[in-house]
Design an enzyme around this catalytic site. Structure first.
Site, short mmCIF file in Angstrom:
data_model
loop_
_atom_site.label_atom_id
_atom_site.label_comp_id
_atom_site.label_asym_id
_atom_site.label_seq_id
_atom_site.Cartn_x
_atom_site.Cartn_y
_atom_site.Cartn_z
N GLY A 11 10.38 7.12 25.05
CA GLY A 11 9.09 6.97 23.35
C GLY A 11 10.20 6.82 22.22
N ILE A 13 11.08 8.55 19.48
CA ILE A 13 12.25 9.82 19.16
C ILE A 13 12.65 10.09 20.26
CG2 ILE A 13 12.88 11.80 18.47
CD1 ILE A 13 10.48 12.32 17.06
N GLY A 37 5.82 5.44 25.99
CA GLY A 37 7.34 4.97 25.48
C GLY A 37 7.04 3.36 26.19
N LEU A 77 10.40 16.52 25.30
CA LEU A 77 9.42 15.02 24.12
C LEU A 77 8.45 14.64 24.35
CD1 LEU A 77 12.91 14.97 23.18
CD2 LEU A 77 12.27 13.20 22.00
N TYR A 150 -4.93 17.88 19.23
CA TYR A 150 -3.23 17.77 19.94
C TYR A 150 -2.68 19.20 19.42
CZ TYR A 150 1.36 16.01 18.98
OH TYR A 150 2.20 16.42 18.26
N LYS A 154 -0.54 21.91 21.22
CA LYS A 154 1.41 22.00 20.62
C LYS A 154 1.10 23.95 20.59
CE LYS A 154 3.46 18.43 21.49
NZ LYS A 154 4.50 17.92 22.16
#
Ligand code: UDP
Length: 330
Positions: A11, A13, A37, A77, A150, A154
């Site tokens: 991805g 990051i 990704g 991640l 989302y 998280k």
């Protein structure tokens, strides 16, 4: 620590993190299902004898277990991100973001591996008390507004991480990333800077949502990677959650003007209702500013890239990257 696993390492990051670890001579294992990704992001690493890629999902516990056994540290991640993607694929995003994280935490606890998981500034929701301190209240909108799934997923990930830390002594660090930008970030899932840059370079209208008075603080992905790699070597980081971001705020309408200026674009700036683009379920936040006092006590925190540097890097990426040029044409 010599051997690292990055979930979501292909991805945006993850690939920058993989590149930096390889530059530091470390061994890097990546697991990525390529759902968001891209192989292109890690293409320069593929021939490196210290880089190992596994194209699979973190929902596959068998492969995940084999990989976690091999390494000293796990960067988790892998996630479904981006407001657009989350609104358009709510089931997939909720399941991957919770179940996938649970798998990773469970296995890290089983093998006593250190882990850093990436959370998000989205978690502060509609809280208006900026800057956001890590202890701030989470103010989430209605469950009819899909975007909030989302933040909730998280938040569950964070609860799980702390629960594993408490019950099993898992050494875990949580970082809440604020608007992270740079080369390789796609515009496909709604992120504003790649969207504006692509619109500016192709002469399409730059689509500012609402009146553009809302603001964000943007940080370069390379600054995020540098800070994360300082954090994991500090014992005080474990069992804690940290904001990572920039404190330099810019209004979205000013961002549009700046991108137009840097790209010398003729594009018009168009103020639109985002619900015309996204399916119903969009709700915006006026401000998102991190309180960085906690992380500044642990690491030497400074940013190397200004907003102009960030935009310039994204512009170069979109101009020079072959597949992105193709994206531009499509
Ligand atoms: N935004 C915009 N036009 C776009 C995409 C985004 O004006 O085409 C705005 C969006 O409403 C938000 C800001 O840019 O206020 C940042 O959006 P992004 O999705 O990048 O991040 P987030 O909202 O999650 O901080």
């Amino acid at each position: 620590m010599e051997r690292f696993l990055i979930t979501g390492g292909c991805g945006f990051i993850g690939s920058h993190l993989a590149e930096e670890l390889i530059n530091q001579g470390k061994t890097v294992f990546v697991i990525d299902d390529l759902s968001t990704g891209r192989l292109k992001n890690i293409s320069t690493l593929l021939d490196n004898p210290k880089f190992f890629l596994f194209i699979d999902t973190i929902l596959n516990e068998y492969i995940l277990e084999e990989l976690i056994k091999k390494v000293d540290f796990v960067f988790h991640l892998a996630a479904i991100v981006g407001v657009k993607k989350v609104i358009e694929n709510p089931i997939e995003s909720i399941l991957v973001n919770i179940e996938g994280t649970c798998n990773v935490l469970k296995l890290c606890a089983k093998y006593k591996k250190r882990i850093l998981i990436t959370s998000t500034s989205e978690i502060y929701g509609k809280n208006l008390n900026v800057p956001f301190n890590e202890e701030a209240d989470i103010v989430i909108g209605s469950t009819k507004k899909k975007r909030w799934s989302y933040a909730c997923a998280k938040a569950i990930d964070e609860f799980l991480a702390f629960a594993f830390q408490e019950e099993f002594g898992l050494p875990v660090i949580i970082v809440r990333l604020f608007n992270t930008v740079g080369p390789r970030q796609t515009d496909r899932y709604g992120m504003v800077i790649p969207r504006f840059v692509k619109q500016a370079l192709t002469g399409q209208p730059i689509t500012v949502f609402g009146d553009g008075e809302q603001s964000r603080c943007f940080i370069h992905v390379k600054d995020v990677v540098e800070i994360i790699l300082k954090l994991i070597y500090k014992d005080e980081s474990y069992g804690e959650v940290f904001n990572i971001g920039s404190e330099n705020e810019i209004k979205i309408k000013d961002l549009a003007l700046l991108i137009k200026e840097i790209t010398k674009s003729e594009s018009e700036i168009k103020f639109i209702n985002p619900e015309n683009i996204y399916k119903k379920g969009f709700e915006d936040m006026m401000k998102r500013i991190p309180d960085l006092s906690k992380i500044k006590k642990i690491v030497d925190f400074h940013l190397n890239y200004s907003i102009k540097d960030i935009i310039a890097d994204v512009v170069t990426y979109y101009k020079t990257d072959f597949l992105c040029v193709n994206d531009l044409i499509i």
